[in-house]
Design a protein around this motif. Structure first.
Motif, PDB file in Angstrom:
ATOM      1  N   ILE A   1       0.848  -1.200   0.000  1.00 28.28           N
ATOM      2  CA  ILE A   1       0.000   0.000   0.000  1.00 28.28           C
ATOM      3  C   ILE A   1       0.881   1.247   0.000  1.00 28.28           C
ATOM      4  N   LYS A   2       1.947   1.204   0.770  1.00 32.36           N
ATOM      5  CA  LYS A   2       2.884   2.329   0.778  1.00 32.36           C
ATOM      6  C   LYS A   2       3.521   2.500  -0.603  1.00 32.36           C
ATOM      7  N   ALA A   3       3.817   1.404  -1.274  1.00 35.95           N
ATOM      8  CA  ALA A   3       4.407   1.479  -2.611  1.00 35.95           C
ATOM      9  C   ALA A   3       3.457   2.150  -3.602  1.00 35.95           C
ATOM     10  N   ILE A   4       2.173   1.947  -3.412  1.00 34.81           N
ATOM     11  CA  ILE A   4       1.186   2.551  -4.318  1.00 34.81           C
ATOM     12  C   ILE A   4       0.989   4.033  -4.010  1.00 34.81           C
ATOM     13  N   TYR A   5       0.754   4.356  -2.732  1.00 37.03           N
ATOM     14  CA  TYR A   5       0.336   5.714  -2.359  1.00 37.03           C
ATOM     15  C   TYR A   5       1.473   6.601  -1.850  1.00 37.03           C
ATOM     16  N   LYS A   6       2.602   6.000  -1.510  1.00 44.02           N
ATOM     17  CA  LYS A   6       3.817   6.701  -1.061  1.00 44.02           C
ATOM     18  C   LYS A   6       3.707   7.333   0.321  1.00 44.02           C
ATOM     19  N   THR A   7       2.709   8.195   0.546  1.00 42.20           N
ATOM     20  CA  THR A   7       2.563   8.884   1.831  1.00 42.20           C
ATOM     21  C   THR A   7       1.105   8.842   2.277  1.00 42.20           C
ATOM     22  N   PRO A   8       0.859   8.885   3.582  1.00 39.04           N
ATOM     23  CA  PRO A   8      -0.520   8.818   4.086  1.00 39.04           C
ATOM     24  C   PRO A   8      -1.378  10.015   3.661  1.00 39.04           C
ATOM     25  N   ASP A   9      -0.746  11.125   3.332  1.00 33.57           N
ATOM     26  CA  ASP A   9      -1.526  12.295   2.948  1.00 33.57           C
ATOM     27  C   ASP A   9      -1.775  12.386   1.437  1.00 33.57           C
ATOM     28  N   ASN A  10      -1.506  11.294   0.725  1.00 29.89           N
ATOM     29  CA  ASN A  10      -1.798  11.256  -0.702  1.00 29.89           C
ATOM     30  C   ASN A  10      -3.292  11.530  -0.895  1.00 29.89           C
ATOM     31  N   PRO A  11      -3.649  12.543  -1.689  1.00 22.63           N
ATOM     32  CA  PRO A  11      -5.051  12.941  -1.795  1.00 22.63           C
ATOM     33  C   PRO A  11      -5.977  11.921  -2.461  1.00 22.63           C
ATOM     34  N   VAL A  12      -5.442  10.905  -3.123  1.00 18.33           N
ATOM     35  CA  VAL A  12      -6.313   9.898  -3.734  1.00 18.33           C
ATOM     36  C   VAL A  12      -6.554   8.683  -2.836  1.00 18.33           C
ATOM     37  N   PHE A  13      -5.782   8.562  -1.761  1.00 21.19           N
ATOM     38  CA  PHE A  13      -5.891   7.413  -0.860  1.00 21.19           C
ATOM     39  C   PHE A  13      -7.043   7.622   0.115  1.00 21.19           C
ATOM     40  N   GLU A  14      -7.986   6.691   0.090  1.00 24.89           N
ATOM     41  CA  GLU A  14      -9.165   6.756   0.956  1.00 24.89           C
ATOM     42  C   GLU A  14      -9.230   5.511   1.825  1.00 24.89           C
ATOM     43  N   ILE A  15      -9.674   5.704   3.036  1.00 24.18           N
ATOM     44  CA  ILE A  15      -9.948   4.574   3.932  1.00 24.18           C
ATOM     45  C   ILE A  15     -11.406   4.671   4.371  1.00 24.18           C
ATOM     46  N   PHE A  16     -12.042   3.517   4.386  1.00 23.23           N
ATOM     47  CA  PHE A  16     -13.415   3.457   4.875  1.00 23.23           C
ATOM     48  C   PHE A  16     -13.555   2.239   5.770  1.00 23.23           C
ATOM     49  N   TYR A  17     -14.629   2.258   6.545  1.00 26.59           N
ATOM     50  CA  TYR A  17     -14.922   1.065   7.325  1.00 26.59           C
ATOM     51  C   TYR A  17     -16.341   0.620   7.042  1.00 26.59           C
ATOM     52  N   ILE A  18     -16.521  -0.670   7.181  1.00 21.29           N
ATOM     53  CA  ILE A  18     -17.865  -1.251   7.169  1.00 21.29           C
ATOM     54  C   ILE A  18     -18.233  -1.471   8.621  1.00 21.29           C
ATOM     55  N   ASP A  19     -19.292  -0.842   9.057  1.00 13.97           N
ATOM     56  CA  ASP A  19     -19.813  -1.063  10.401  1.00 13.97           C
ATOM     57  C   ASP A  19     -20.654  -2.339  10.314  1.00 13.97           C
ATOM     58  N   VAL A  20     -20.060  -3.441  10.722  1.00 10.34           N
ATOM     59  CA  VAL A  20     -20.652  -4.759  10.487  1.00 10.34           C
ATOM     60  C   VAL A  20     -21.974  -4.894  11.238  1.00 10.34           C
ATOM     61  N   GLU A  21     -23.023  -5.141  10.475  1.00  6.35           N
ATOM     62  CA  GLU A  21     -24.373  -5.339  11.018  1.00  6.35           C
ATOM     63  C   GLU A  21     -24.775  -6.814  10.973  1.00  6.35           C
ATOM     64  N   GLU A  22     -24.161  -7.558  10.054  1.00  6.86           N
ATOM     65  CA  GLU A  22     -24.530  -8.953   9.852  1.00  6.86           C
ATOM     66  C   GLU A  22     -23.304  -9.737   9.399  1.00  6.86           C
ATOM     67  N   VAL A  23     -23.176 -10.944   9.920  1.00  8.38           N
ATOM     68  CA  VAL A  23     -22.103 -11.861   9.525  1.00  8.38           C
ATOM     69  C   VAL A  23     -22.769 -13.154   9.090  1.00  8.38           C
ATOM     70  N   LYS A  24     -22.367 -13.647   7.926  1.00  5.79           N
ATOM     71  CA  LYS A  24     -22.858 -14.935   7.441  1.00  5.79           C
ATOM     72  C   LYS A  24     -21.660 -15.828   7.174  1.00  5.79           C
ATOM     73  N   THR A  25     -21.811 -17.101   7.505  1.00  2.00           N
ATOM     74  CA  THR A  25     -20.745 -18.065   7.244  1.00  2.00           C
ATOM     75  C   THR A  25     -21.329 -19.303   6.571  1.00  2.00           C
ATOM     76  N   PHE A  26     -20.462 -19.999   5.842  1.00  2.00           N
ATOM     77  CA  PHE A  26     -20.816 -21.302   5.280  1.00  2.00           C
ATOM     78  C   PHE A  26     -19.582 -22.179   5.313  1.00  2.00           C
ATOM     79  N   ASP A  27     -19.754 -23.387   5.828  1.00  2.00           N
ATOM     80  CA  ASP A  27     -18.675 -24.354   5.927  1.00  2.00           C
ATOM     81  C   ASP A  27     -18.975 -25.492   4.953  1.00  2.00           C
ATOM     82  N   PHE A  28     -18.194 -25.584   3.866  1.00  4.04           N
ATOM     83  CA  PHE A  28     -18.418 -26.620   2.871  1.00  4.04           C
ATOM     84  C   PHE A  28     -18.173 -28.019   3.420  1.00  4.04           C
ATOM     85  N   SER A  29     -17.298 -28.135   4.411  1.00  4.17           N
ATOM     86  CA  SER A  29     -16.982 -29.465   4.941  1.00  4.17           C
ATOM     87  C   SER A  29     -18.131 -30.053   5.753  1.00  4.17           C
ATOM     88  N   THR A  30     -18.958 -29.198   6.349  1.00  7.37           N
ATOM     89  CA  THR A  30     -20.078 -29.691   7.162  1.00  7.37           C
ATOM     90  C   THR A  30     -21.439 -29.337   6.571  1.00  7.37           C
TER      91      THR A  30
END
Length: 135
Positions: free
Chosen positions: A97-126
């Protein structure tokens, strides 16, 4: 409930689904880190995913284990944040990521979060699927 933060830390890459004019769109993105029920992901603000999440701030991020036998999907509301300390953390933890954006203040670099409301799982083995709602 499964520790989705630990699972994602061990399985960084996943498919993110968004809406574009009421049609689903997917792409592979990298999980960065978590804080409680928030999972953080980065992108560039000139990409379609950025525009899609700004227009409809809900997303689903789906990852799997290395054997493709266990699938985990997190769903929730997206919030973009302009936090240099988080961008710095992303660059320290992931040199690519540093190689792509070089510095944290790069104006094109965005960070977002997903506020997790739901989690779904599937286990193929069971054949077991589970769904957890986070309130």
């Amino acid at each position: 409930m499964i520790d989705f933060n630990k699972f994602l830390k061990n399985n960084l890459y996943g498919v993110m689904a968004t809406l574009d004019e009421n049609r689903p769109k997917t792409r592979v993105l990298q999980y960065l880190f978590s804080d409680g029920n928030k999972i953080y992901i980065g992108t560039t603000n000139y990409k379609e995913v950025y525009k899609q999440l700004k227009a409809c701030p809900y997303a689903s991020f789906c990852s799997h284990d290395k054997e493709y036998s266990f699938i985990l999907s997190v769903n929730g509301k997206v919030t973009f944040i302009d936090d240099l300390s988080l961008k710095t953390k992303a660059m320290e933890e992931y040199p690519a990521i540093k190689a792509i954006y070089k510095t944290p203040d790069n104006p094109v670099f965005e960070i977002f979060y997903i506020d997790v409301e739901e989690v779904k799982t599937f286990d193929f083995s069971t054949g077991v699927s589970e769904k957890y709602v986070i309130q």
